[in-house]
Scaffold this motif. Structure first.
Motif, PDB file in Angstrom:
ATOM      1  N   GLY A 198       0.818  -1.163   0.121  1.00  0.00           N
ATOM      2  CA  GLY A 198      -0.003   0.122  -0.041  1.00  0.00           C
ATOM      3  C   GLY A 198       0.886   1.166   0.105  1.00  0.00           C
ATOM      4  O   GLY A 198       1.358   1.889  -1.037  1.00  0.00           O
ATOM      5  N   TYR A 199       0.753   1.882   1.357  1.00  0.00           N
ATOM      6  CA  TYR A 199       1.388   3.406   1.248  1.00  0.00           C
ATOM      7  C   TYR A 199       2.662   3.657   0.530  1.00  0.00           C
ATOM      8  O   TYR A 199       2.756   4.571   0.104  1.00  0.00           O
ATOM      9  CB  TYR A 199       1.463   3.701   2.792  1.00  0.00           C
ATOM     10  CG  TYR A 199       2.036   5.118   2.994  1.00  0.00           C
ATOM     11  CD1 TYR A 199       1.321   6.233   2.567  1.00  0.00           C
ATOM     12  CD2 TYR A 199       2.983   4.963   3.495  1.00  0.00           C
ATOM     13  CE1 TYR A 199       1.987   7.585   2.852  1.00  0.00           C
ATOM     14  CE2 TYR A 199       3.912   6.278   4.016  1.00  0.00           C
ATOM     15  CZ  TYR A 199       3.287   7.400   3.376  1.00  0.00           C
ATOM     16  OH  TYR A 199       3.799   8.703   3.510  1.00  0.00           O
ATOM     17  N   HIS A 200       3.503   2.669   0.837  1.00  0.00           N
ATOM     18  CA  HIS A 200       4.982   3.164   0.391  1.00  0.00           C
ATOM     19  C   HIS A 200       5.171   3.001  -1.108  1.00  0.00           C
ATOM     20  O   HIS A 200       5.751   3.644  -1.696  1.00  0.00           O
ATOM     21  CB  HIS A 200       6.134   2.046   1.076  1.00  0.00           C
ATOM     22  CG  HIS A 200       6.369   2.444   2.275  1.00  0.00           C
ATOM     23  ND1 HIS A 200       6.955   3.513   2.923  1.00  0.00           N
ATOM     24  CD2 HIS A 200       5.848   1.500   3.428  1.00  0.00           C
ATOM     25  CE1 HIS A 200       7.069   3.288   4.229  1.00  0.00           C
ATOM     26  NE2 HIS A 200       6.256   2.040   4.592  1.00  0.00           N
ATOM     27  N   PHE A 201       4.192   2.369  -1.818  1.00  0.00           N
ATOM     28  CA  PHE A 201       4.230   2.473  -3.216  1.00  0.00           C
ATOM     29  C   PHE A 201       3.460   3.626  -3.629  1.00  0.00           C
ATOM     30  O   PHE A 201       3.995   4.466  -4.703  1.00  0.00           O
ATOM     31  CB  PHE A 201       3.314   1.036  -3.818  1.00  0.00           C
ATOM     32  CG  PHE A 201       3.515   1.083  -5.297  1.00  0.00           C
ATOM     33  CD1 PHE A 201       4.735   0.803  -6.045  1.00  0.00           C
ATOM     34  CD2 PHE A 201       2.168   1.279  -6.043  1.00  0.00           C
ATOM     35  CE1 PHE A 201       4.645   0.560  -7.319  1.00  0.00           C
ATOM     36  CE2 PHE A 201       2.418   1.284  -7.424  1.00  0.00           C
ATOM     37  CZ  PHE A 201       3.525   1.077  -8.175  1.00  0.00           C
ATOM     38  N   PHE A 202       2.341   4.065  -3.294  1.00  0.00           N
ATOM     39  CA  PHE A 202       1.450   5.069  -3.503  1.00  0.00           C
ATOM     40  C   PHE A 202       2.226   6.449  -3.376  1.00  0.00           C
ATOM     41  O   PHE A 202       1.984   7.460  -3.939  1.00  0.00           O
ATOM     42  CB  PHE A 202       0.195   5.233  -2.866  1.00  0.00           C
ATOM     43  CG  PHE A 202      -0.963   4.138  -3.493  1.00  0.00           C
ATOM     44  CD1 PHE A 202      -1.358   4.553  -4.655  1.00  0.00           C
ATOM     45  CD2 PHE A 202      -0.954   2.881  -2.990  1.00  0.00           C
ATOM     46  CE1 PHE A 202      -2.425   3.588  -5.374  1.00  0.00           C
ATOM     47  CE2 PHE A 202      -1.969   1.850  -3.750  1.00  0.00           C
ATOM     48  CZ  PHE A 202      -2.509   2.036  -4.855  1.00  0.00           C
ATOM     49  N   LYS A 203       2.921   6.481  -2.030  1.00  0.00           N
ATOM     50  CA  LYS A 203       3.469   7.681  -1.845  1.00  0.00           C
ATOM     51  C   LYS A 203       4.795   8.143  -2.773  1.00  0.00           C
ATOM     52  O   LYS A 203       5.241   9.097  -2.841  1.00  0.00           O
ATOM     53  CB  LYS A 203       4.068   7.944  -0.434  1.00  0.00           C
ATOM     54  CG  LYS A 203       5.141   7.368   0.015  1.00  0.00           C
ATOM     55  CD  LYS A 203       5.530   7.219   1.515  1.00  0.00           C
ATOM     56  CE  LYS A 203       6.920   6.668   2.005  1.00  0.00           C
ATOM     57  NZ  LYS A 203       7.856   7.444   1.719  1.00  0.00           N
ATOM     58  N   SER A 204       5.395   6.908  -3.404  1.00  0.00           N
ATOM     59  CA  SER A 204       6.488   7.096  -4.118  1.00  0.00           C
ATOM     60  C   SER A 204       6.538   7.594  -5.689  1.00  0.00           C
ATOM     61  O   SER A 204       7.169   8.484  -6.274  1.00  0.00           O
ATOM     62  CB  SER A 204       7.173   5.684  -4.135  1.00  0.00           C
ATOM     63  OG  SER A 204       7.738   5.165  -3.054  1.00  0.00           O
ATOM     64  N   PHE A 205       5.011   7.301  -6.005  1.00  0.00           N
ATOM     65  CA  PHE A 205       4.763   7.801  -7.439  1.00  0.00           C
ATOM     66  C   PHE A 205       3.465   8.355  -7.817  1.00  0.00           C
ATOM     67  O   PHE A 205       2.566   8.320  -6.773  1.00  0.00           O
ATOM     68  CB  PHE A 205       4.672   6.366  -8.384  1.00  0.00           C
ATOM     69  CG  PHE A 205       6.036   5.639  -8.159  1.00  0.00           C
ATOM     70  CD1 PHE A 205       7.220   6.457  -8.815  1.00  0.00           C
ATOM     71  CD2 PHE A 205       6.153   4.405  -7.850  1.00  0.00           C
ATOM     72  CE1 PHE A 205       8.509   5.682  -8.775  1.00  0.00           C
ATOM     73  CE2 PHE A 205       7.285   3.719  -7.781  1.00  0.00           C
ATOM     74  CZ  PHE A 205       8.410   4.242  -8.173  1.00  0.00           C
TER      75      PHE A 205
END
Length: 417
Positions: free
Chosen positions: A153-160
Motif C-alpha cells: 500500500g502506502y509506500h508504493f502510492f507515496k513514491s509515485f
C-alpha cells in the motif's frame, strides 16, 4: 473445514488495524526509502488482474517471485499474509506483536521484519517495513480463488503518481514530472496515518443528504461501509438484511447490508448503492481514527479510472464503462470458498438464514459438484460469485456432495435488498 468456513469472509478492517499498530509502533523508527527506478527511468506500466474488484499485481521479494499481492490504499506497511515466506525468503524476525483487532475473538500474533526488498515492475524499495501474520487468518487465496501472499500500500502510492485503469486492467506509475497532464476530475484527499481520506456526499431516506469522511480503500471489495455517525452507530435502514460482513483481526464481524439512495464523489453521483453497517462494538468502537464515518471500497472505486497523487493530496476520476452497472448483493445466500490442492474443489462456507439456498436445503460444508449441469471445477470463483448475483428469478441447479451422497438442489435467485 470449520476453520476455512470462518476465514472465508475477508474484512479489510482487521488489516487496517494491524497496519496502524505497525506504523505507529515498531515501524516508526525505520527510515524506509521510497520506491525508485534505476538509471534514467521515470515511468513504468504493467497489467494487473482484477478479482472481486481488487487489483492484484506481481511483486518480487528479495529477488524471488513473482508473488501475487493486492495493491491496497488501505494499508501502511507491507503485509505478508503467508507466513511460509519467512523461511523461503530467509527473513529475520525482529520481534513479535500480539494484536487485538476488530471483530469478536482472540488476539493473534504477527512478526515484524525489516530486511525485505521489493520490486514492482522496474521499481525497487529496500528495507521496507513489513508485518507477517503468524497464521493466515484471512484465507485470501480461498476467498479470491487465486494465490495471494499479501498486501502492498502506502509506500508504493507515496513514491509515485499511480494511475489505475480499471477498465483496461493496466497500471501506469512514475515520478510526478513524468506526467504532463493528468486527465480526469481532481478531487482533494487528506493523508492521515499514511492512509487517504475523502469527503463524500450520501443521501439516505431517513436522514437526507449529509457529507461524511471515509477511508479510500481500494483493497476492500464492498461499495461503502458506514460505521459511525456522531459517535453513535450509523443508523441502519429499515430495508436491510443481517449479514456476516467478514472477519477482522479479532474474529467475525456481524452487521447489516442495506442501500443508500445516492453517493456523490466529486461531481459524480451513483444511485442505489449497497452499504454495509458493521456492528458498532466490532468495528467503530475499535477504530483508532475517531472522526471517520466509514470506508469507501472497490465496488465504487472500480467504476472509475483513477489517478492517485499523494504528493498533491489529490485523486483524479474518470468514469469508465462500469460506472452504470447496478449494485447487486448475492441473491443466493451462499458463500463459497475454493480449496485447491491437486484438484479444484468448491465448498459452502456459510448460508444466509432465510435465503433461497437456505430454503432449498443447502448447508455449510456442502461440496458443490455441478453448477447448472457443468462441473464446478470448470468455473473460476469470481464467475460463481457473479452468477449468484446475476439476475432476480434466475434458476440455479446445484449438485452437492454431503455425507457420501450426491443430491440436487434447485432454487431461484432473489434480490433481497
Amino acid at each position: 473445514m470449520k476453520l476455512l468456513m470462518r476465514l472465508i469472509n475477508f474484512s479489510k478492517s482487521g488489516i487496517f488495524m494491524l497496519a496502524m499498530i505497525v506504523q505507529t509502533g515498531v515501524a516508526t523508527g525505520l527510515q524506509a526509502q521510497d520506491f525508485y527506478f534505476k538509471g534514467n527511468k521515470s515511468k513504468d506500466a504493467m497489467s494487473f488482474s482484477l478479482v472481486k474488484n481488487l487489483v492484484i499485481i506481481p511483486v518480487y521479494l528479495n529477488n524471488q517471485g513473482p508473488f501475487n499481492f493486492i495493491l491496497d490504499t488501505g494499508v501502511g506497511p507491507m503485509i505478508i499474509t503467508n507466513p511460509k515466506l519467512i523461511d523461503s525468503l530467509g527473513l529475520k524476525v525482529s520481534r513479535t506483536l500480539e494484536i487485538s483487532g476488530l471483530g469478536r475473538g482472540n488476539k493473534i500474533e504477527a512478526f515484524i521484519v525489516n530486511d525485505v526488498s521489493a520490486r514492482v515492475g522496474d521499481a525497487w524499495i529496500d528495507n521496507m517495513p513489513t508485518a507477517i501474520l503468524k497464521q493466515d487468518i484471512f484465507g485470501l487465496s480461498n476467498y479470491l480463488g487465486t494465490k495471494i501472499y499479501g498486501l502492498l500500500g502506502y509506500h508504493f502510492f507515496k513514491s509515485f503518481v499511480v494511475q489505475l485503469n480499471y477498465s483496461g486492467k493496466r497500471m501506469v506509475f512514475g515520478h510526478p514530472w513524468a506526467f504532463r497532464k493528468i486527465k480526469g476530475e481532481r478531487v482533494p484527499i487528506e493523508l492521515e496515518s499514511n492512509k487517504p481520506y475523502i469527503n463524500i456526499g450520501i443521501e439516505t431516506p431517513d436522514y437526507g443528504h449529509m457529507t461524511i469522511k471515509t477511508l479510500i480503500d481500494n483493497g476492500a471489495s464492498h461499495a461503502i461501509s458506514l460505521e459511525r455517525l456522531k459517535e453513535e452507530p450509523f443508523p441502519i435502514p429499515a430495508a436491510s438484511i443481517s449479514a456476516n460482513l467478514g472477519v477482522g483481526m479479532g474474529g467475525p464481524i456481524d452487521g447489516n447490508i442495506g442501500r443508500i439512495s445516492s453517493l456523490t464523489i466529486g461531481g459524480f453521483k451513483l444511485k442505489g448503492v449497497l452499504a454495509s453497517y458493521p456492528r458498532y462494538d466490532d468495528v467503530a468502537a475499535k477504530v483508532i481514527l475517531k472522526d471517520r464515518n466509514g470506508n469507501l471500497g472497490a465496488d465504487v472505486l472500480s467504476r472509475f479510472n483513477i489517478t492517485f497523487d499523494y504528493a498533491d493530496n489529490s485523486i483524479y476520476l474518470r468514469k469508465n464503462g462500469q460506472f452504470n452497472r447496478p449494485f447487486e448483493h448475492d441473491m443466493s445466500g451462499i458463500e463459497v470458498y475454493l480449496q485447491e490442492d491437486k484438484t479444484k474443489r468448491y465448498f459452502v462456507s456459510r448460508i444466509e438464514p432465510g435465503s433461497p439456498a437456505d430454503l432449498a436445503g443447502i448447508k455449510a460444508d456442502d461440496e458443490i459438484i455441478l453448477i447448472n449441469f457443468a462441473p464446478a471445477s470448470s468455473f473460476k470463483l469470481d464467475d460463481i460469485n457473479t452468477l449468484f448475483k446475476s439476475a432476480d428469478g434466475k434458476t440455479i441447479i446445484l449438485s452437492i456432495f454431503r455425507n457420501k451422497d450426491i443430491d440436487v438442489k434447485v432454487f431461484k435467485l432473489k434480490q433481497r435488498i
